[in-house]
Design an enzyme around this catalytic site. Sequence first.
Site, PDB file in Angstrom:
ATOM      1  N   ASP A 158       3.153   6.116  -6.677  1.00 24.30           N
ATOM      2  CA  ASP A 158       2.667   6.272  -8.049  1.00 24.30           C
ATOM      3  C   ASP A 158       1.889   7.565  -8.246  1.00 24.30           C
ATOM      4  O   ASP A 158       1.840   8.089  -9.366  1.00 24.30           O
ATOM      5  CB  ASP A 158       1.798   5.067  -8.429  1.00 24.30           C
ATOM      6  CG  ASP A 158       2.624   3.799  -8.503  1.00 24.30           C
ATOM      7  OD1 ASP A 158       2.241   2.793  -7.869  1.00 24.30           O
ATOM      8  OD2 ASP A 158       3.686   3.832  -9.155  1.00 24.30           O
TER       9      ASP A 158
ATOM     10  N   HIS B 233      -1.930   1.403   0.189  1.00 20.93           N
ATOM     11  CA  HIS B 233      -0.741   0.555   0.129  1.00 20.93           C
ATOM     12  C   HIS B 233      -0.953  -0.640   1.050  1.00 20.93           C
ATOM     13  O   HIS B 233      -1.548  -0.516   2.112  1.00 20.93           O
ATOM     14  CB  HIS B 233       0.505   1.341   0.584  1.00 20.93           C
ATOM     15  CG  HIS B 233       1.788   0.728   0.139  1.00 20.93           C
ATOM     16  ND1 HIS B 233       2.387  -0.303   0.811  1.00 20.93           N
ATOM     17  CD2 HIS B 233       2.567   0.979  -0.942  1.00 20.93           C
ATOM     18  CE1 HIS B 233       3.499  -0.648   0.189  1.00 20.93           C
ATOM     19  NE2 HIS B 233       3.631   0.110  -0.890  1.00 20.93           N
TER      20      HIS B 233
ATOM     21  N   HIS C 246      -0.430  -2.696  -8.859  1.00 21.26           N
ATOM     22  CA  HIS C 246       1.003  -2.607  -8.529  1.00 21.26           C
ATOM     23  C   HIS C 246       1.618  -1.514  -9.403  1.00 21.26           C
ATOM     24  O   HIS C 246       1.205  -0.369  -9.325  1.00 21.26           O
ATOM     25  CB  HIS C 246       1.629  -3.998  -8.716  1.00 21.26           C
ATOM     26  CG  HIS C 246       3.052  -4.152  -8.274  1.00 21.26           C
ATOM     27  ND1 HIS C 246       3.692  -3.288  -7.434  1.00 21.26           N
ATOM     28  CD2 HIS C 246       3.954  -5.132  -8.572  1.00 21.26           C
ATOM     29  CE1 HIS C 246       4.935  -3.708  -7.234  1.00 21.26           C
ATOM     30  NE2 HIS C 246       5.132  -4.811  -7.915  1.00 21.26           N
TER      31      HIS C 246
HETATM   32  C1  SDX Z   1       2.852  -0.136  -5.628  1.00 23.40           C
HETATM   33  O1  SDX Z   1       3.836  -3.577  -2.240  1.00 23.40           O
HETATM   34  C2  SDX Z   1       4.607  -2.561  -2.633  1.00 23.40           C
HETATM   35  O2  SDX Z   1       5.581  -2.198  -1.995  1.00 23.40           O
HETATM   36  C3  SDX Z   1       4.194  -1.931  -3.968  1.00 23.40           C
HETATM   37  C4  SDX Z   1       4.931  -0.661  -4.322  1.00 23.40           C
HETATM   38  C5  SDX Z   1       6.380  -0.924  -4.610  1.00 23.40           C
HETATM   39  O3  SDX Z   1       7.180   0.015  -4.490  1.00 23.40           O
HETATM   40  O4  SDX Z   1       6.679  -2.047  -5.105  1.00 23.40           O
HETATM   41  O5  SDX Z   1       4.833   0.277  -3.260  1.00 23.40           O
HETATM   42  C6  SDX Z   1       4.334  -0.032  -5.578  1.00 23.40           C
HETATM   43  O6  SDX Z   1       2.368  -1.081  -6.188  1.00 23.40           O
HETATM   44  C7  SDX Z   1       2.004   0.878  -4.903  1.00 23.40           C
HETATM   45  C8  SDX Z   1       0.485   0.543  -4.979  1.00 23.40           C
HETATM   46  C9  SDX Z   1      -0.040   0.959  -6.362  1.00 23.40           C
HETATM   47  N1  SDX Z   1      -1.417   0.521  -6.517  1.00 23.40           N
HETATM   48  C10 SDX Z   1      -2.445   1.373  -6.532  1.00 23.40           C
HETATM   49  O7  SDX Z   1      -2.336   2.582  -6.368  1.00 23.40           O
HETATM   50  C11 SDX Z   1      -3.796   0.726  -6.813  1.00 23.40           C
HETATM   51  C12 SDX Z   1      -4.852   1.278  -5.869  1.00 23.40           C
HETATM   52  N2  SDX Z   1      -4.571   0.813  -4.515  1.00 23.40           N
HETATM   53  C13 SDX Z   1      -5.379  -0.284  -4.012  1.00 23.40           C
HETATM   54  O8  SDX Z   1      -5.774  -1.214  -4.962  1.00 23.40           O
HETATM   55  C14 SDX Z   1      -4.850  -0.822  -2.695  1.00 23.40           C
HETATM   56  O9  SDX Z   1      -4.592   0.246  -1.871  1.00 23.40           O
HETATM   57  C15 SDX Z   1      -3.659  -1.752  -2.714  1.00 23.40           C
HETATM   58  C16 SDX Z   1      -3.883  -2.898  -3.599  1.00 23.40           C
HETATM   59  C17 SDX Z   1      -2.424  -1.023  -3.093  1.00 23.40           C
HETATM   60  C18 SDX Z   1      -3.466  -2.271  -1.286  1.00 23.40           C
HETATM   61  O10 SDX Z   1      -4.667  -2.763  -0.904  1.00 23.40           O
HETATM   62  P1  SDX Z   1      -4.795  -3.853   0.280  1.00 23.40           P
HETATM   63  O11 SDX Z   1      -3.747  -3.661   1.306  1.00 23.40           O
HETATM   64  O12 SDX Z   1      -4.914  -5.197  -0.343  1.00 23.40           O
HETATM   65  O13 SDX Z   1      -6.120  -3.402   0.960  1.00 23.40           O
HETATM   66  P2  SDX Z   1      -7.528  -3.541   0.345  1.00 23.40           P
HETATM   67  O14 SDX Z   1      -7.500  -3.465  -1.142  1.00 23.40           O
HETATM   68  O15 SDX Z   1      -8.147  -4.727   0.954  1.00 23.40           O
HETATM   69  O16 SDX Z   1      -8.219  -2.199   0.879  1.00 23.40           O
HETATM   70  C19 SDX Z   1      -8.676  -2.120   2.223  1.00 23.40           C
HETATM   71  C20 SDX Z   1      -9.900  -1.209   2.148  1.00 23.40           C
HETATM   72  C21 SDX Z   1     -10.921  -1.723   1.145  1.00 23.40           C
HETATM   73  O17 SDX Z   1     -12.181  -1.243   1.563  1.00 23.40           O
HETATM   74  P3  SDX Z   1     -13.325  -2.304   1.893  1.00 23.40           P
HETATM   75  O18 SDX Z   1     -13.554  -3.066   0.592  1.00 23.40           O
HETATM   76  O19 SDX Z   1     -12.764  -3.200   2.991  1.00 23.40           O
HETATM   77  O20 SDX Z   1     -14.500  -1.454   2.315  1.00 23.40           O
HETATM   78  O21 SDX Z   1      -9.508   0.085   1.657  1.00 23.40           O
HETATM   79  C22 SDX Z   1     -10.115   0.315   0.388  1.00 23.40           C
HETATM   80  C23 SDX Z   1     -10.576  -1.037  -0.135  1.00 23.40           C
HETATM   81  O22 SDX Z   1     -11.696  -0.879  -0.981  1.00 23.40           O
HETATM   82  N3  SDX Z   1      -9.085   0.846  -0.526  1.00 23.40           N
HETATM   83  C24 SDX Z   1      -9.342   1.639  -1.536  1.00 23.40           C
HETATM   84  C25 SDX Z   1      -8.096   1.910  -2.096  1.00 23.40           C
HETATM   85  N4  SDX Z   1      -7.132   1.277  -1.411  1.00 23.40           N
HETATM   86  C26 SDX Z   1      -7.768   0.608  -0.433  1.00 23.40           C
HETATM   87  N5  SDX Z   1     -10.512   2.141  -2.009  1.00 23.40           N
HETATM   88  C27 SDX Z   1     -10.402   2.926  -3.108  1.00 23.40           C
HETATM   89  N6  SDX Z   1      -9.222   3.228  -3.710  1.00 23.40           N
HETATM   90  C28 SDX Z   1      -8.073   2.750  -3.226  1.00 23.40           C
HETATM   91  N7  SDX Z   1      -6.928   3.076  -3.816  1.00 23.40           N
END
Ligand code: SDX
Length: 375
Positions: free
Chosen positions: A312, A261, A222
Amino acid sequence: MEQQEIYKGLAGVPVDYTAISKVNPETNSLLYRGYPVQEVAANCTFEEVAYLLWFGELPDEGELAEFESRERTLRGLDHEVKRVIDALPATSHPMDVVRTAVSFIGAADPATPDDSAEANLDKAIRLFAKLPSIVAYDQRRRRGEAFVEPRDDLSYSANFLWQTFGELPDLEVVEAFDVSMILYAEHSFNASTFTARVITSTLADLYSAVTGAIGALKGPLHGGANEAVMHAFAEIERAERAASWLDEALTAKRKIMGFGHRVYKNGDSRVPTMRAAFERMAAHYERPDLLELYVALEEAMGERKGIKPNLDYPAGPAYHLMGFDTETFTPLFVASRVTGWTAHILEQQAANALIRPLSVYNGVDQRQVPVRAGR
Ligand code: SDX
């Protein structure tokens, strides 16, 4: 075992109404009280956005003048708050320092038990006004520098930079910082905002809800992602290494911070505006190399995973160029998001229902405690 659908992470599950903001992944858009965030960032100050989130309308000239003067009189830090911050090791994570300072302010505020909308708005504006002092002071004390008193002749963002660096910032830097505060302010039911609503739904006080939200925002999935972006850039060092670094990271199953996201699946609506601000900072500080690295990693991530940046990703390097320590980045997010959190706290209170979802049991079947000899 009973089969019931589980919505892990509450992904895609609407749980309540909100009139504060609208996140629309189909149109890749974000509205603050009906206004597109790009227009708000281009035409408003962060003070006006804070007012908009709390009151539902942009302030007119008189309302803005009154609001700004009220905020400016609240900026100072009581010596007890400074003492609490000083009691924490300089090695404490700044998010823990901010969380502790907010918790202390709440514990010391005689108005804490008053959960009227008016009293809570007072608390919200007080936290909005004081967080720059808290965040700036923690960065300075880690550097062995003294607290810089706020100035009431400066805007919110100019004063934040003044208190952090002890010198008057360039207008271009102030404007880029103000844009970042506007973009970070509000984003519907993200994890930290929903945390604040859950705590509020039990009728706990506003400070407890904000303290909980700070805890949630610290996580790298997050708010902590903006710090983690800069750590990744430090590992990569230069644009030519981005692709190979990414291949190694993805092979190791690492999450690439600043990308992806939960709601936006075709790119985060705020990124173009924040990227433009980052590009202005890269030009202002003559750091084309950082922009090249940014572009190289984004392109490599798009080619390999088709995953786009979130807010971010441009915010981290922009804050780095402005001179903030990397561990100060997420506290900057707190200083901005406290406006959205408290707007949601007020909204939750106005139409409250205790938030308590269900779970589906998948443990061992019911059994009896064995009778044991001599018992
Ligand atoms: C913020 O919710 C909000 O509005 C938050 C925010 C706000 O203003 O409040 O926008 C601020 O928190 C932005 C997000 C910041 N976080 C990050 O940058 C951390 C990295 N991002 C990931 O951890 C991920 O993208 C999430 C947690 C943000 C969202 O993930 P989801 O929707 O839970 O999806 P997921 O993790 O299940 O990913 C789906 C697939 C997966 O692949 P598989 O395991 O199914 O093969 O996509 C891949 C994930 O591995 N994936 C990533 C990735 N994001 C998704 N792989 C590598 N790096 C990534 N960043």
